[in-house]
Structures are given as C-alpha cells and as structure tokens.
Design a protein around this motif. Structure first.
Motif, short mmCIF file in Angstrom:
data_model
loop_
_atom_site.label_atom_id
_atom_site.label_comp_id
_atom_site.label_asym_id
_atom_site.label_seq_id
_atom_site.Cartn_x
_atom_site.Cartn_y
_atom_site.Cartn_z
N ASP A 123 0.81 -1.22 0.00
CA ASP A 123 0.00 0.00 0.00
C ASP A 123 0.85 1.27 0.00
O ASP A 123 0.56 2.22 0.74
CB ASP A 123 -0.95 0.00 1.20
CG ASP A 123 -1.90 -1.20 1.18
OD1 ASP A 123 -2.33 -1.58 0.07
OD2 ASP A 123 -2.19 -1.74 2.26
N GLY A 124 1.90 1.29 -0.80
CA GLY A 124 2.71 2.48 -0.94
C GLY A 124 3.69 2.76 0.17
O GLY A 124 4.21 3.87 0.27
N ARG A 125 3.96 1.77 1.03
CA ARG A 125 4.94 1.98 2.09
C ARG A 125 5.62 0.67 2.46
O ARG A 125 5.12 -0.42 2.17
CB ARG A 125 4.29 2.60 3.33
CG ARG A 125 3.27 1.71 3.98
CD ARG A 125 2.54 2.42 5.09
NE ARG A 125 1.87 1.42 5.91
CZ ARG A 125 1.93 1.35 7.22
NH1 ARG A 125 2.61 2.24 7.89
NH2 ARG A 125 1.30 0.41 7.87
N LEU A 126 6.76 0.78 3.12
CA LEU A 126 7.49 -0.40 3.57
C LEU A 126 7.01 -0.81 4.95
O LEU A 126 6.85 0.04 5.84
CB LEU A 126 8.99 -0.13 3.63
CG LEU A 126 9.73 -0.11 2.31
CD1 LEU A 126 11.17 0.33 2.52
CD2 LEU A 126 9.68 -1.46 1.63
N GLU A 127 6.79 -2.11 5.13
CA GLU A 127 6.41 -2.64 6.44
C GLU A 127 7.49 -3.61 6.90
O GLU A 127 7.96 -4.45 6.13
CB GLU A 127 5.08 -3.38 6.35
CG GLU A 127 3.91 -2.46 6.11
CD GLU A 127 2.57 -3.16 6.28
OE1 GLU A 127 2.49 -4.16 7.02
OE2 GLU A 127 1.62 -2.71 5.66
N LEU A 128 7.86 -3.50 8.15
CA LEU A 128 8.84 -4.40 8.75
C LEU A 128 8.16 -5.72 9.08
O LEU A 128 7.19 -5.76 9.84
CB LEU A 128 9.42 -3.77 10.03
CG LEU A 128 10.41 -4.62 10.80
CD1 LEU A 128 11.67 -4.88 9.98
CD2 LEU A 128 10.76 -3.94 12.12
N LEU A 129 8.68 -6.82 8.50
CA LEU A 129 8.12 -8.14 8.76
C LEU A 129 8.94 -8.91 9.80
O LEU A 129 8.39 -9.67 10.58
CB LEU A 129 8.06 -8.95 7.47
CG LEU A 129 7.20 -8.38 6.34
CD1 LEU A 129 7.26 -9.30 5.12
CD2 LEU A 129 5.77 -8.16 6.79
N ASP A 130 10.27 -8.70 9.78
CA ASP A 130 11.12 -9.44 10.71
C ASP A 130 12.45 -8.73 10.86
O ASP A 130 12.97 -8.16 9.90
CB ASP A 130 11.35 -10.86 10.21
CG ASP A 130 11.96 -11.78 11.26
OD1 ASP A 130 11.70 -11.58 12.45
OD2 ASP A 130 12.71 -12.70 10.88
N LEU A 131 12.99 -8.77 12.08
CA LEU A 131 14.28 -8.19 12.39
C LEU A 131 14.91 -9.07 13.45
O LEU A 131 14.33 -9.24 14.53
CB LEU A 131 14.10 -6.76 12.90
CG LEU A 131 15.35 -5.98 13.26
CD1 LEU A 131 16.21 -5.75 12.03
CD2 LEU A 131 14.98 -4.65 13.91
N GLN A 132 16.08 -9.64 13.14
CA GLN A 132 16.72 -10.52 14.11
C GLN A 132 18.20 -10.70 13.80
O GLN A 132 18.71 -10.17 12.82
CB GLN A 132 16.03 -11.88 14.16
CG GLN A 132 16.04 -12.65 12.85
CD GLN A 132 15.41 -14.02 13.02
OE1 GLN A 132 16.06 -14.91 13.56
NE2 GLN A 132 14.17 -14.16 12.59
N ARG A 133 18.87 -11.48 14.66
CA ARG A 133 20.29 -11.80 14.48
C ARG A 133 20.45 -13.31 14.47
O ARG A 133 19.78 -14.01 15.23
CB ARG A 133 21.10 -11.21 15.63
CG ARG A 133 21.04 -9.69 15.67
CD ARG A 133 21.72 -9.12 16.89
NE ARG A 133 23.15 -9.36 16.79
CZ ARG A 133 23.94 -9.54 17.84
NH1 ARG A 133 23.45 -9.50 19.06
NH2 ARG A 133 25.22 -9.74 17.69
N GLN A 134 21.34 -13.78 13.63
CA GLN A 134 21.67 -15.21 13.56
C GLN A 134 23.18 -15.33 13.42
O GLN A 134 23.82 -14.52 12.75
CB GLN A 134 21.00 -15.90 12.36
CG GLN A 134 19.51 -15.97 12.43
CD GLN A 134 19.00 -16.95 13.47
OE1 GLN A 134 19.72 -17.83 13.92
NE2 GLN A 134 17.76 -16.79 13.86
N ALA A 135 23.76 -16.36 14.01
CA ALA A 135 25.21 -16.55 13.96
C ALA A 135 25.61 -17.62 12.94
O ALA A 135 26.60 -17.45 12.23
CB ALA A 135 25.75 -16.90 15.34
N ALA A 136 24.88 -18.71 12.88
CA ALA A 136 25.25 -19.83 12.01
C ALA A 136 24.80 -19.61 10.57
O ALA A 136 23.68 -19.14 10.34
CB ALA A 136 24.65 -21.13 12.55
N ILE A 137 25.67 -19.94 9.62
CA ILE A 137 25.33 -19.79 8.20
C ILE A 137 24.06 -20.57 7.86
O ILE A 137 23.20 -20.08 7.13
CB ILE A 137 26.50 -20.28 7.32
CG1 ILE A 137 27.74 -19.40 7.55
CG2 ILE A 137 26.12 -20.29 5.85
CD1 ILE A 137 27.60 -17.98 7.11
#
Length: 54
Positions: A24-38
């Motif tokens: 709808d004309g804007r960016l929405e954050l779906l997920d934000l996190q940290r991971q160490a293993a490939i």
C-alpha cells in the motif's frame, strides 16, 4: 515485493537480518533478528523468500 537486508557479522559476531515488504505504498517491517550460524541465515532467507517465489 519483499526486501531482505543481511549484514554479515563474519567472525566478529552474529549477522543482522531484516525483511521488509512494500504494501500500500509503504514499507512494512516483517522481521528483524540476528543469527550466527550460516545454516540459520540460509533457513531464514528461505523462510521469507521460498525458492519458488524468487
């Protein structure tokens, strides 16, 4: 449309992962996190953008 942001931490620590989606004309954050293993990073990518969607 989805946007993935990946800041690889290399040997200094975990990598930062972000998934955004244009709606709808804007960016929405779906997920934000940290991971160490490939393997965990690759699984996260496949979760947000399955191979059949790319």
């Amino acid at each position: 449309m989805k946007f993935l942001g990946i800041d690889l931490g290399w040997s200094s620590g975990a990598s930062g992962l972000c998934c955004l989606e244009w709606r709808d004309g804007r960016l929405e954050l779906l997920d934000l996190q940290r991971q160490a293993a490939i393997a965990d990073i690759l699984t996260w990518i496949d979760t947000w953008v399955p191979p059949h969607e790319s």
